[in-house]
Design a protein around this motif. Structure first.
Motif, PDB file in Angstrom:
ATOM      1  N   MET A 110       0.838  -1.207   0.000  1.00  0.00           N
ATOM      2  CA  MET A 110       0.000   0.000   0.000  1.00  0.00           C
ATOM      3  C   MET A 110       0.868   1.252   0.000  1.00  0.00           C
ATOM      4  O   MET A 110       2.020   1.228   0.452  1.00  0.00           O
ATOM      5  N   PRO A 111       0.351   2.376  -0.502  1.00  0.00           N
ATOM      6  CA  PRO A 111       1.096   3.634  -0.423  1.00  0.00           C
ATOM      7  C   PRO A 111       1.325   4.018   1.037  1.00  0.00           C
ATOM      8  O   PRO A 111       0.500   3.734   1.902  1.00  0.00           O
ATOM      9  N   ALA A 112       2.457   4.666   1.290  1.00  0.00           N
ATOM     10  CA  ALA A 112       2.785   5.102   2.644  1.00  0.00           C
ATOM     11  C   ALA A 112       3.273   6.545   2.594  1.00  0.00           C
ATOM     12  O   ALA A 112       3.922   6.957   1.627  1.00  0.00           O
ATOM     13  N   TYR A 113       2.948   7.297   3.645  1.00  0.00           N
ATOM     14  CA  TYR A 113       3.276   8.717   3.657  1.00  0.00           C
ATOM     15  C   TYR A 113       3.836   9.109   5.025  1.00  0.00           C
ATOM     16  O   TYR A 113       3.359   8.637   6.064  1.00  0.00           O
ATOM     17  N   TYR A 114       4.840   9.980   4.992  1.00  0.00           N
ATOM     18  CA  TYR A 114       5.254  10.688   6.187  1.00  0.00           C
ATOM     19  C   TYR A 114       4.465  11.997   6.231  1.00  0.00           C
ATOM     20  O   TYR A 114       4.422  12.751   5.250  1.00  0.00           O
ATOM     21  N   ILE A 115       3.836  12.256   7.384  1.00  0.00           N
ATOM     22  CA  ILE A 115       3.134  13.516   7.591  1.00  0.00           C
ATOM     23  C   ILE A 115       3.887  14.293   8.669  1.00  0.00           C
ATOM     24  O   ILE A 115       4.157  13.764   9.756  1.00  0.00           O
ATOM     25  N   PHE A 116       4.252  15.507   8.372  1.00  0.00           N
ATOM     26  CA  PHE A 116       5.032  16.344   9.284  1.00  0.00           C
ATOM     27  C   PHE A 116       4.160  17.513   9.761  1.00  0.00           C
ATOM     28  O   PHE A 116       3.557  18.215   8.937  1.00  0.00           O
ATOM     29  N   TYR A 117       4.088  17.668  11.094  1.00  0.00           N
ATOM     30  CA  TYR A 117       3.309  18.768  11.673  1.00  0.00           C
ATOM     31  C   TYR A 117       4.251  19.756  12.342  1.00  0.00           C
ATOM     32  O   TYR A 117       5.003  19.409  13.251  1.00  0.00           O
ATOM     33  N   HIS A 118       4.207  21.006  11.895  1.00  0.00           N
ATOM     34  CA  HIS A 118       5.021  22.070  12.497  1.00  0.00           C
ATOM     35  C   HIS A 118       4.113  22.898  13.394  1.00  0.00           C
ATOM     36  O   HIS A 118       3.294  23.702  12.922  1.00  0.00           O
ATOM     37  N   TYR A 126       3.658  16.799   3.769  1.00  0.00           N
ATOM     38  CA  TYR A 126       3.666  15.344   3.542  1.00  0.00           C
ATOM     39  C   TYR A 126       4.724  14.973   2.509  1.00  0.00           C
ATOM     40  O   TYR A 126       5.180  15.792   1.726  1.00  0.00           O
ATOM     41  N   GLU A 127       5.106  13.696   2.538  1.00  0.00           N
ATOM     42  CA  GLU A 127       6.030  13.138   1.549  1.00  0.00           C
ATOM     43  C   GLU A 127       5.692  11.672   1.331  1.00  0.00           C
ATOM     44  O   GLU A 127       5.472  10.925   2.301  1.00  0.00           O
ATOM     45  N   PHE A 153      10.607  18.288   4.111  1.00  0.00           N
ATOM     46  CA  PHE A 153       9.175  18.462   3.874  1.00  0.00           C
ATOM     47  C   PHE A 153       8.912  19.855   3.303  1.00  0.00           C
ATOM     48  O   PHE A 153       9.258  20.866   3.929  1.00  0.00           O
ATOM     49  N   SER A 154       8.304  19.896   2.136  1.00  0.00           N
ATOM     50  CA  SER A 154       7.989  21.183   1.506  1.00  0.00           C
ATOM     51  C   SER A 154       6.571  21.217   0.928  1.00  0.00           C
ATOM     52  O   SER A 154       6.057  22.292   0.631  1.00  0.00           O
ATOM     53  N   LYS A 155       5.945  20.047   0.746  1.00  0.00           N
ATOM     54  CA  LYS A 155       4.605  19.990   0.141  1.00  0.00           C
ATOM     55  C   LYS A 155       3.544  20.057   1.233  1.00  0.00           C
ATOM     56  O   LYS A 155       3.496  19.191   2.109  1.00  0.00           O
TER      57      LYS A 155
END
Length: 616
Positions: A110-118, A126-127, A153-155
């Protein structure tokens, strides 16, 4: 006891201390889940034995029967939150991620994503884990041996990005569903299928690819989707055999893309099975093979013309070949032009009346306009032989005024066919008609320029083309550039080159010899890059004194000199100036009445024909 005393006593108790990091994780998780619309996503937290995944997201979809349904199409999320990481100059946030975590997330299909919260800016980024791993792989194939890697992370995780995650997860889930149809791990005696996954994550076996081209190849070819056919053919290996139609449509696709040797291989495979085609299918195979051989200079022009005539002469070869045969019959009949055009009109009317396809009607009308343009220009020159060079202004003659009326009708018909082709979305038909129009204006300019500067036995070749005519020639070249780009984009190489050759002739007629030379060099480069040696031989004659205007000068001069030499035997002075009455004594026109054009067959928005034409 007041409330202040109560709280004071409570705060002094020996209680567990709050962990700011855990508070931030809880806070970021709550906000994160609120970003995903509940009608599309079901978010499940991974609370037990967390090994690197914080959430699994399952997609929901609308059901045809109404309401929402669960799909079991899922993606994995790891959420990272921070209070301390500073933003880089390029606006991104860098965070170290362990290599073991990257590999762990990639192990699931399955697709996997890193989600970054500032937290300071309350922003999510996300990436895609797969994309991040591919970036690492491209920089260092041994990246997995390093303990950590920094992801930037830029998106931003906005609603557009969330829709993208939905689409990507759905596509992967759908692909896995289709793949499962072909996986039979317990049936070890069964031959495995070779699978193909296309850009839209649709999954096919080689057998399905062959069946698809067999069934829909004609539609794809009609839509000019040659690259699609070629891509499917390339992915249809290994194959022990294929259907005749598969070989035919793949051969045509390679032919249109200029890969002639590969086209010949596939078309010859189709030819071996030609008994399974009707006469039209057999004629298409023979026609395309012959064209490929001629372009590769495997066959001489005379032999090519002879064999092409034989193919076109087959009575049951289909409308396209009947149209070509009728045109060739007209071209060869020089002795009785009026009777020939009547016969041509009669034959074309019979073909058109039997056709229920608007597209084929447009092809037939294109060919009619091509024939009429040649006849009208030929008749203009013929009528001028009676008085050219012997009157003050030949363009005030009855012959020229009548010809202008014929031209008006011709152009109205041409514009009518263009409008009809546009209704079908048949852009290649419109492109061909545009070429007919440009060629008409160029050859009309030739006639008007030269017929106005005849002096006794020759044209005054030093007479420059007038300024207004040169401006028109420039506009024609601009139109040809646009046409060339259209053909180039659709990879209609022969059409592209023919447009460039016409441009060369117009530039040469305009005495812009240096620009014409540059155009010729580009033509040779295009031909040489494709190995079209037969086509190169054909165009060499044009580049060496065989342009339309040079040919006109040579032929008309020979005709006039012949008439002038025989005139004294009939008691005629061929150089005597004529009166207005003598100039307008008679005219002769091959076309007395133009064939009617029937535009009653219109495209059905739901029909396959309009779907085919709309993407041409």
């Amino acid at each position: 006891m007041n409330f202040i005393m109560m709280y004071s006593s409570f705060e002094d108790a020996d209680l567990p201390k709050v962990n700011p990091k855990e508070s931030l994780e809880t806070f970021s998780a709550n906000i994160f889940m609120s970003l995903f619309p509940v009608e599309k996503f079901e978010i499940r937290a991974e609370k037990d034995r967390d090994k690197g995944i914080d959430f699994h997201i399952e997609l929901k979809k609308e059901l045809a029967s109404g309401g929402l349904g669960y799909t079991n199409y899922r993606s994995a999320i790891q959420l990272k939150a921070t209070n301390t990481i500073q933003q880089s100059e390029d606006g991104s946030f860098g965070m170290q991620i362990s290599t073991s975590n990257i590999l762990y997330l990639r192990n699931n299909a399955m697709p996997a994503y890193y989600i970054f919260y500032h937290h300071p800016t309350r922003a999510f980024y996300y990436e895609n884990v797969k994309n991040f791993a591919l970036q690492l792989q491209s920089k260092n194939p041994q990246w997995h041996k390093q303990q950590t890697h920094k992801v930037y992370f830029s998106k931003k995780l906005d609603q557009q990005a969330i829709q993208h995650i939905y689409d990507e997860t759905y596509a992967h889930g759908n692909a896995l569903k289709h793949i499962n149809r072909f996986i039979a791990p317990l049936e070890t005696g069964k031959n495995s299928h070779r699978l193909v996954i296309d850009a839209d994550f649709e999954v096919y076996s080689v057998e399905q690819n062959i069946e698809f081209i067999d069934q829909f190849g004609a539609d794809l070819v009609n839509k000019n989707r040659f690259n699609t056919v070629i891509e499917i053919e390339k992915r249809s290996w290994p194959r022990e055999n294929a259907t005749p139609r598969f070989y035919l449509f793949c051969g045509i696709a390679y032919f249109q893309r200029g890969n002639l040797y590969r086209a010949l291989e596939l078309l010859n495979d189709a030819k071996k099975l030609s008994a399974e085609f009707d006469r039209q299918g057999q004629a298409i195979i023979e026609h395309t093979i012959l064209s490929a051989r001629y372009l590769l200079d495997m066959i001489a022009k005379d032999e090519f013309d002879l064999q092409m005539e034989q193919i076109n002469s087959l009575m049951d070869a289909g409308s396209y070949f009947q149209i070509e045969r009728a045109y060739e019959t007209l071209s060869f009949n020089r002795s009785h032009p009026a009777a020939a055009i009547e016969q041509y009109y009669s034959t074309m009317k019979r073909i058109i009346d039997n056709e229920k396809s608007g597209i084929i009607r447009i092809v037939a009308y294109n060919k009619i306009m091509e024939a009429e343009s040649s006849i009208l220009l030929h008749d203009l020159a013929t009528n001028f032989t009676f008085f050219v060079g012997r009157v003050e202004n030949p363009f005030k003659s009855r012959a020229f005024l009548e010809w202008q009326q014929l031209e008006k009708i011709f152009l109205e018909r041409l514009n009518g066919i263009v409008a009809y082709a546009n209704k079908f979305g048949y852009s290649m038909g419109v492109a061909y008609l545009t070429l007919v129009s440009i060629k008409w204006n160029y050859e009309k300019a030739i006639h008007i320029h030269y017929l106005g500067c005849w002096q006794r036995r020759n044209f005054d070749l030093l007479e420059p083309v007038n300024a207004m005519m040169l401006q028109m020639m420039e506009k024609l070249c601009i139109s040809l550039d646009q046409l060339t780009e259209l053909y180039k984009a659709d990879e209609y190489i022969e059409n592209m080159i023919s447009s460039m050759v016409l441009k060369f002739q117009i530039q040469h007629f305009s005495a812009d010899y240096e620009t014409a030379r540059q155009t010729k060099d580009k033509i040779y480069q295009a031909i040489d890059s494709l190995g079209f040696h037969g086509l190169k031989k054909e165009y060499e004659s044009i580049f060496n004194g065989g342009t339309a205007h040079e040919s006109f000068v040579e032929k008309f001069t020979r005709l006039m000199n012949g008439l002038q030499d025989s005139a004294p035997e009939k008691g005629i002075d061929p150089y005597r100036f004529l009166s207005e009455k003598e100039m307008n004594y008679r005219t002769s026109w091959t076309i007395k009445d133009f064939i009617g054009l029937d535009f009653s067959i219109l495209p059905d928005n739901n029909s396959r024909e309009i779907q085919n034409a709309s993407e041409v």
